[in-house]
Scaffold this active site. Sequence first.
Site, short mmCIF file in Angstrom:
data_model
loop_
_atom_site.label_atom_id
_atom_site.label_comp_id
_atom_site.label_asym_id
_atom_site.label_seq_id
_atom_site.Cartn_x
_atom_site.Cartn_y
_atom_site.Cartn_z
N ARG A 32 0.80 -1.18 0.10
CA ARG A 32 0.08 0.06 -0.09
C ARG A 32 1.01 1.34 0.06
NH1 ARG A 32 2.67 2.10 3.56
NH2 ARG A 32 0.92 3.40 3.60
N ALA B 56 0.69 5.21 -2.19
CA ALA B 56 0.47 5.35 -3.75
C ALA B 56 1.51 4.94 -4.77
CB ALA B 56 0.07 7.05 -3.94
N ARG C 230 -7.86 -0.56 -6.65
CA ARG C 230 -8.12 0.48 -5.83
C ARG C 230 -8.41 1.93 -6.32
NH1 ARG C 230 -4.13 0.91 -0.50
NH2 ARG C 230 -5.93 1.99 0.23
N GLN D 6 -1.73 1.84 9.86
CA GLN D 6 -0.42 2.08 9.32
C GLN D 6 0.46 2.99 9.93
OE1 GLN D 6 -3.58 2.46 7.95
NE2 GLN D 6 -3.64 2.29 5.51
N ASP E 264 -2.18 10.87 -1.74
CA ASP E 264 -2.81 9.68 -2.84
C ASP E 264 -3.41 10.22 -4.12
OD1 ASP E 264 -3.13 8.59 0.04
OD2 ASP E 264 -3.04 7.03 -1.33
N ASN F 270 -5.90 12.04 0.83
CA ASN F 270 -4.85 11.26 1.60
C ASN F 270 -5.67 10.21 2.91
OD1 ASN F 270 -1.85 10.86 2.25
ND2 ASN F 270 -2.30 11.47 4.18
N LYS F 271 -4.89 9.63 3.44
CA LYS F 271 -5.43 8.80 4.55
C LYS F 271 -6.40 9.51 5.47
CE LYS F 271 -5.02 5.47 4.64
NZ LYS F 271 -6.00 4.61 3.77
C1 LIG Z 1 3.32 7.78 -0.21
S1 LIG Z 1 1.84 7.51 -0.45
C2 LIG Z 1 1.45 7.08 1.02
C3 LIG Z 1 -0.42 7.23 1.41
O1 LIG Z 1 -0.92 6.10 0.94
C4 LIG Z 1 -1.63 5.55 2.27
O2 LIG Z 1 -2.77 4.74 1.98
P1 LIG Z 1 -3.01 3.46 2.05
O3 LIG Z 1 -2.13 3.07 3.14
O4 LIG Z 1 -4.44 3.13 2.13
O5 LIG Z 1 -2.30 2.98 0.81
C5 LIG Z 1 -2.00 6.95 2.92
O6 LIG Z 1 -2.92 7.71 2.28
C6 LIG Z 1 -0.38 7.30 2.72
O7 LIG Z 1 -0.33 8.92 3.00
#
Ligand SMILES: CSC[C@H]1O[C@H](OP(=O)(O)O)[C@H](O)[C@@H]1O
Length: 354
Positions: free
Chosen positions: A52, A54, A95, A200, A241, A251-252
Site C-alpha cells: 500500500r 500510492a 483500488r 498504518q 494519494d 490522503n489517508k
Molecule cells: C506515499 S503515499 C502513502 C499514502 O498512502 C496511504 O494510503 P494506504 O495505506 O491506504 O495505501 C496513505 O494515504 C499515505 O499517505
Amino acid sequence: MTQRSFTIPRSVEWKETHILLLDQQKLPALSEYIELYRIEDVWEAIKTLKVRGAPAIGITAAFGLALSASQYEEDSLTEFKERLQEEKDYLAGSRPTAVNLTWALNRLASACKGVQSVNEAKTVLIHEAIQIQVEDEETCRQIGAHGLKLFSRNERIMTICNAGSIATARYGTALAPFYLAQEQDFPLQVYACETRPVFQGARLTAWELMQAGVDVTLITDSMAAFTIQQKGISAIITGADRIARNGDTANKIGTFNLALLARAFGIPFYIAAPLSTFDFSIETGAEIPIEERDPEEITFAAGTRIAPEGVAVYNPAFDVTPAEFITGIITEKGVISGNYQDVISGLFAQTAAN
Ligand SMILES: CSC[C@H]1O[C@H](OP(=O)(O)O)[C@H](O)[C@@H]1O
C-alpha cells in the site's frame, strides 16, 4: 557532516520470474517477503494492503503487468495489446484513490505504443516498470531534501498513516525528510498518529522510523490536538494519494482533521508528494474517488469483534484536504505554495513538454 548508515526497507523488487513483495499486513511482528507469480496475486496484494502507499501501489502494478505480459503466448501484436489493455484495466480496478496506480499502468501502455513486435513489447514493459521504480527512489530522496529544509533541529513534527519507504520505491514522501535528517545527524522528533482503522502509523511508520533510529512517539488519532498543545508540535507533514489541479489533496482518513488542527494552532501543514501523484485531469478534490473499505476493518481489531454485529458502518479510507489548508506541497521540484491552480498548471505544462 556525518553520514550514518541504517536500514531503509524496500516494498517491492523485480525478480524476472516473479515479484518479491514485503507483506505489509504482517508488519511489525514479521518482516516477510512473498513471491508473486500471477496477476491475480498482484491484484489481491494491492486490494488487501499487502502493498500500500500510492507510489508503491503503482510500482507493484507495473511489475505485475510486465510480469504477466512476459508470459502471454499471443504471437499477434494486436492480440497482445488487446490482452495487455484488459489486464491493465483489471489492475487499475484494484483500488480507486491513489492516482499513481493508473499513472504507472498508463506509462507502461504508452511505452508500448511504438513497438514493432511482441518480444519488443515484453522487453519495453519490463524496462519501463523498473525505470518507474528507479525514478521514484530518486524522486523521494529529492522530496526529502526539499522537506528537510523546512525544519529546524529538534523540531517536533506530526504525521499520519505511512508515507514511508515501504509506501514508495524507497525513502518515502512524508518520512523522507526524517530519513535524510537521520543520515545527516540532524535531530528531529516525530509524533506518529496510529491511523485507524488499519493502523498504518502504529504498525508501519513507528516500525520504519525505529529501525532507522529516528525519535518517534506513537499516539492515537484522537490525541492529536492535545499532543500539539502539550508537546509543542510545530509542523505537520503527510503523504498524498491524489492531488487535483487546484491543490485539493486526498490522503489517508484523518489527514483533513490534522489540517484543521494545524490551522487552529497556527502551524504549517505540509503535503509531501511526487508529481506522479498530481492528477492534472481533475480541477478540484470533489472529483477524487474515495475508496470505502470493508466495515470489518472498523468492527474488528486484531481479529476480535469490537462493535455490535449489524451496526451501520461508514469506512472511507481517505479524505480530501482543501488547498486553502495546505501550507505547501513538497515535490521533487521543490515546495509549491500560493495559488496552487496557477503553479500546478505550470507544473503540468512543464511535465507535458518533457
Ligand atoms: C506515499 S503515499 C502513502 C499514502 O498512502 C496511504 O494510503 P494506504 O495505506 O491506504 O495505501 C496513505 O494515504 C499515505 O499517505
